[in-house]
Design a protein around this motif. Structure first.
Motif, PDB file in Angstrom:
ATOM      1  N   GLY A   1      17.446   0.935  -2.267  1.00 28.15           N
ATOM      2  CA  GLY A   1      16.533   0.364  -1.271  1.00 28.15           C
ATOM      3  C   GLY A   1      15.092   0.298  -1.759  1.00 28.15           C
ATOM      4  N   LYS A   2      14.699   1.257  -2.581  1.00 26.91           N
ATOM      5  CA  LYS A   2      13.298   1.265  -3.025  1.00 26.91           C
ATOM      6  C   LYS A   2      13.030   0.159  -4.039  1.00 26.91           C
ATOM      7  CE  LYS A   2      12.156   5.865  -1.670  1.00 26.91           C
ATOM      8  NZ  LYS A   2      11.673   7.191  -1.956  1.00 26.91           N
ATOM      9  N   ALA A   3      13.964  -0.019  -4.992  1.00 23.25           N
ATOM     10  CA  ALA A   3      13.781  -1.095  -5.977  1.00 23.25           C
ATOM     11  C   ALA A   3      13.807  -2.458  -5.275  1.00 23.25           C
ATOM     12  CB  ALA A   3      14.878  -1.024  -7.043  1.00 23.25           C
TER      13      ALA A   3
ATOM     14  N   ASN B   1      21.142   7.445   2.142  1.00 23.88           N
ATOM     15  CA  ASN B   1      20.076   7.723   3.101  1.00 23.88           C
ATOM     16  C   ASN B   1      19.556   9.120   2.818  1.00 23.88           C
ATOM     17  OD1 ASN B   1      18.382   7.988   5.294  1.00 23.88           O
ATOM     18  ND2 ASN B   1      19.831   7.094   6.744  1.00 23.88           N
ATOM     19  N   PRO B   2      18.284   9.279   2.388  1.00 22.14           N
ATOM     20  CA  PRO B   2      17.259   8.233   2.221  1.00 22.14           C
ATOM     21  C   PRO B   2      17.470   7.386   0.957  1.00 22.14           C
ATOM     22  CG  PRO B   2      16.409  10.380   1.536  1.00 22.14           C
ATOM     23  CD  PRO B   2      17.790  10.623   2.088  1.00 22.14           C
ATOM     24  N   GLY B   3      16.592   6.396   0.808  1.00 24.79           N
ATOM     25  CA  GLY B   3      16.593   5.564  -0.396  1.00 24.79           C
ATOM     26  C   GLY B   3      17.363   4.265  -0.258  1.00 24.79           C
ATOM     27  N   GLY B   4      17.900   4.006   0.947  1.00 23.53           N
ATOM     28  CA  GLY B   4      18.671   2.781   1.174  1.00 23.53           C
ATOM     29  C   GLY B   4      17.956   1.838   2.121  1.00 23.53           C
ATOM     30  N   VAL B   5      18.439   1.784   3.384  1.00 27.95           N
ATOM     31  CA  VAL B   5      17.907   0.781   4.307  1.00 27.95           C
ATOM     32  C   VAL B   5      16.524   1.116   4.868  1.00 27.95           C
ATOM     33  CG1 VAL B   5      20.200  -0.035   4.973  1.00 27.95           C
ATOM     34  CG2 VAL B   5      19.093   1.736   6.321  1.00 27.95           C
ATOM     35  N   GLY B   6      16.107   2.403   4.839  1.00 30.49           N
ATOM     36  CA  GLY B   6      14.805   2.776   5.410  1.00 30.49           C
ATOM     37  C   GLY B   6      13.654   1.973   4.810  1.00 30.49           C
ATOM     38  N   PRO B   7      13.516   1.972   3.477  1.00 30.62           N
ATOM     39  CA  PRO B   7      12.440   1.191   2.873  1.00 30.62           C
ATOM     40  C   PRO B   7      12.523  -0.305   3.212  1.00 30.62           C
ATOM     41  CG  PRO B   7      13.304   2.775   1.293  1.00 30.62           C
ATOM     42  CD  PRO B   7      14.199   2.837   2.506  1.00 30.62           C
ATOM     43  N   LEU B   8      13.763  -0.811   3.397  1.00 30.08           N
ATOM     44  CA  LEU B   8      13.910  -2.240   3.719  1.00 30.08           C
ATOM     45  C   LEU B   8      13.537  -2.541   5.160  1.00 30.08           C
ATOM     46  CD1 LEU B   8      17.086  -2.975   1.690  1.00 30.08           C
ATOM     47  CD2 LEU B   8      14.785  -3.783   1.274  1.00 30.08           C
ATOM     48  N   THR B   9      13.780  -1.593   6.065  1.00 32.18           N
ATOM     49  CA  THR B   9      13.331  -1.765   7.446  1.00 32.18           C
ATOM     50  C   THR B   9      11.825  -2.030   7.450  1.00 32.18           C
ATOM     51  OG1 THR B   9      15.066  -0.339   8.320  1.00 32.18           O
ATOM     52  CG2 THR B   9      13.098  -0.593   9.686  1.00 32.18           C
ATOM     53  N   ARG B  10      11.108  -1.218   6.668  1.00 31.91           N
ATOM     54  CA  ARG B  10       9.660  -1.382   6.605  1.00 31.91           C
ATOM     55  C   ARG B  10       9.285  -2.682   5.922  1.00 31.91           C
ATOM     56  NH1 ARG B  10       8.249   4.636   4.582  1.00 31.91           N
ATOM     57  NH2 ARG B  10       6.724   3.483   3.364  1.00 31.91           N
ATOM     58  N   ALA B  11      10.012  -3.060   4.880  1.00 39.09           N
ATOM     59  CA  ALA B  11       9.695  -4.313   4.165  1.00 39.09           C
ATOM     60  C   ALA B  11       9.882  -5.526   5.079  1.00 39.09           C
ATOM     61  CB  ALA B  11      10.575  -4.447   2.923  1.00 39.09           C
TER      62      ALA B  11
ATOM     63  N   ALA C   1       4.548  10.193  10.758  1.00 35.73           N
ATOM     64  CA  ALA C   1       4.824   9.943   9.337  1.00 35.73           C
ATOM     65  C   ALA C   1       5.364   8.527   9.133  1.00 35.73           C
ATOM     66  CB  ALA C   1       5.819  10.979   8.812  1.00 35.73           C
ATOM     67  N   TYR C   2       6.264   8.077  10.025  1.00 31.56           N
ATOM     68  CA  TYR C   2       6.790   6.713   9.909  1.00 31.56           C
ATOM     69  C   TYR C   2       5.667   5.689  10.015  1.00 31.56           C
ATOM     70  CZ  TYR C   2      11.592   8.462  10.578  1.00 31.56           C
ATOM     71  OH  TYR C   2      12.795   9.104  10.459  1.00 31.56           O
ATOM     72  N   VAL C   3       4.767   5.923  10.984  1.00 31.76           N
ATOM     73  CA  VAL C   3       3.677   4.969  11.198  1.00 31.76           C
ATOM     74  C   VAL C   3       2.737   4.953   9.985  1.00 31.76           C
ATOM     75  CG1 VAL C   3       1.614   4.541  12.604  1.00 31.76           C
ATOM     76  CG2 VAL C   3       3.820   4.964  13.710  1.00 31.76           C
TER      77      VAL C   3
ATOM     78  N   TYR D   1       2.982  -6.720  15.882  1.00 33.27           N
ATOM     79  CA  TYR D   1       2.851  -5.267  16.034  1.00 33.27           C
ATOM     80  C   TYR D   1       4.121  -4.647  16.577  1.00 33.27           C
ATOM     81  CZ  TYR D   1       1.903  -5.880  21.085  1.00 33.27           C
ATOM     82  OH  TYR D   1       1.982  -6.185  22.417  1.00 33.27           O
ATOM     83  N   ILE D   2       4.130  -3.311  16.513  1.00 29.19           N
ATOM     84  CA  ILE D   2       5.254  -2.556  17.062  1.00 29.19           C
ATOM     85  C   ILE D   2       4.728  -1.444  17.958  1.00 29.19           C
ATOM     86  CG2 ILE D   2       6.711  -2.953  15.035  1.00 29.19           C
ATOM     87  CD1 ILE D   2       6.151   0.253  14.664  1.00 29.19           C
ATOM     88  N   VAL D   3       5.533  -1.102  18.938  1.00 29.60           N
ATOM     89  CA  VAL D   3       5.334   0.129  19.706  1.00 29.60           C
ATOM     90  C   VAL D   3       6.344   1.122  19.138  1.00 29.60           C
ATOM     91  CG1 VAL D   3       5.495   1.216  21.976  1.00 29.60           C
ATOM     92  CG2 VAL D   3       4.578  -1.114  21.754  1.00 29.60           C
ATOM     93  N   GLN D   4       5.830   2.178  18.492  1.00 29.35           N
ATOM     94  CA  GLN D   4       6.724   3.132  17.829  1.00 29.35           C
ATOM     95  C   GLN D   4       7.600   3.836  18.864  1.00 29.35           C
ATOM     96  OE1 GLN D   4       7.055   3.558  14.546  1.00 29.35           O
ATOM     97  NE2 GLN D   4       8.402   5.323  14.580  1.00 29.35           N
ATOM     98  N   LEU D   5       8.900   3.845  18.615  1.00 23.43           N
ATOM     99  CA  LEU D   5       9.869   4.501  19.497  1.00 23.43           C
ATOM    100  C   LEU D   5      10.335   5.812  18.862  1.00 23.43           C
ATOM    101  CD1 LEU D   5      11.938   1.318  20.416  1.00 23.43           C
ATOM    102  CD2 LEU D   5      10.042   2.351  21.700  1.00 23.43           C
ATOM    103  N   PRO D   6      10.764   6.793  19.576  1.00 24.89           N
ATOM    104  CA  PRO D   6      10.827   6.841  21.041  1.00 24.89           C
ATOM    105  C   PRO D   6       9.459   7.114  21.662  1.00 24.89           C
ATOM    106  CG  PRO D   6      11.582   8.929  20.127  1.00 24.89           C
ATOM    107  CD  PRO D   6      11.273   8.032  18.953  1.00 24.89           C
TER     108      PRO D   6
END
Ligand SMILES: Nc1nc(=O)c2c([nH]1)NC[C@@H]1CN(c3ccc(C(=O)N[C@@H](CCC(=O)O)C(=O)O)cc3)C=[N+]21
Length: 293
Positions: free
Chosen positions: A11-13, A261-271, A51-53, A97-102
């Motif tokens: 996910g990172k590459a 997970n980590p290193g898979g879809v998380g970085p792509l969610t942000r991308a 941290a996510y934000v 923009y996003i409203v961070q959940l929860p």
């Protein structure tokens, strides 16, 4: 212990490749006088949410997107949240923009999400945009499902005709990803499993692609996975042993592909959050170019 058979989906590459593309597009926009801006609304001081934000804003800095961070105390009422949403809806620097959940429990998440201007919905989770996804008309797409599809394509995992088993019916992943996988352009067959599924192991065993998004640590065990299948670990839980995904150890000895997970879809969610913002900025630039002055 057997040998690892699975190709790991990095996910990172893959995120880095998307960022390179976004940088080029952001430069082209700057030359036309348009600077994309990502807004975030963070309510309260949950360390994980904070941290996510922070991660989202550091991504913005890498790509050249303006950061607009709004932080509100954890004890506010709905009216104060509404006022911040209204401000971002009209703020011309805020492209999306996003409203961070929860959100803290005294606040109504659905009513907050509905208040977001659908054209500024960087998450792609506004009811209007989910409706457009059902209709197949243009809309910002939900970021994690889009990331999963991108990652599978990037590693040439066959999707057309595949049996996809999704585990988990949450809005951000489980409920919406089937709408992407069953488009004509993807042509997969999707089964959505949840806590009421009678025989989860039997469903997962038929899958060519497993999307594990239940938020139950270690739910998908090696015995449940068809040899050679692609397994995407989306769920993440805080346990006594730290962060754990929905996929148990050993699946990498059975699967053909594994998104860790980590290193898979998380970085792509942000991308793809940033991609949604850049795509809206590109529409704004195109509208400016076609509007007679
Ligand atoms: N409105 C809203 N939109 C969201 O998209 C949203 C949300 N609320 N609330 C919380 C969840 C969680 N989430 C993550 C995104 C990226 C990583 C991520 O990048 N994780 C890295 C590890 C952490 C890091 O490297 O910083 C990884 O998987 O490799 C994790 C979690 C988005 N969410």
């Amino acid at each position: 212990m057997g040998a690892v058979t699975a190709t790991l989906l990095d996910g990172k590459a893959t995120r880095d490749e998307i960022f390179e593309d976004l940088k080029t597009r952001v430069s082209a926009l700057a030359a036309r006088g348009v600077v994309p801006g990502l807004g975030t609304v963070l309510v309260g001081d949950d360390p994980a949410s904070a941290a996510y934000v922070r991660g989202k804003h550091s991504d913005c800095a890498k790509v050249g997107i303006t950061s607009i961070a709004r932080q509100l105390p954890g004890d506010i009422g709905q009216a104060e949240l509404d006022a911040t949403i209204d401000e971002l809806n009209t703020n011309p620097e805020c492209t999306g923009y996003i409203v961070q959940l929860p959100l803290p429990k005294q606040l109504d998440e659905n009513s907050a999400l509905e208040r977001i201007d659908p054209s500024k919905d960087a998450d792609g989770l506004h009811p209007v945009n989910l409706g457009r996804l059902v209709l197949g008309t243009p809309a910002p797409l939900p970021c994690t499902p889009r990331g999963i599809l991108h990652l599978l394509r990037r590693y040439d995992v066959p999707i057309a005709g595949a049996n996809v088993v999704v585990v988990g019916r949450g809005i951000t992943v489980g409920r919406s990803i089937g709408l992407l996988f069953t488009r004509r352009s993807e042509n997969a067959t999707v089964t959505l499993c949840h806590t009421g599924t009678r025989d989860l192991a039997a469903e997962v065993r038929r899958a060519d692609i497993v999307v594990a998004a239940a938020g139950v640590p270690g739910l998908i065990t090696p015995e449940m996975v068809k040899p050679g299948a692609a397994v995407v670990d989306v769920g993440v839980s805080r346990t006594e042993d730290g962060l754990r995904g929905d996929v148990a150890p050993g699946v990498d000895e059975v699967a053909g592909w594994l998104s860790p997970n980590p290193g898979g879809v998380g970085p792509l969610t942000r991308a793809f959050l940033l991609t949604n913002v850049v795509e809206r900025a590109e529409r704004i630039a195109a509208d400016l170019a076609s509007t007679p002055s």
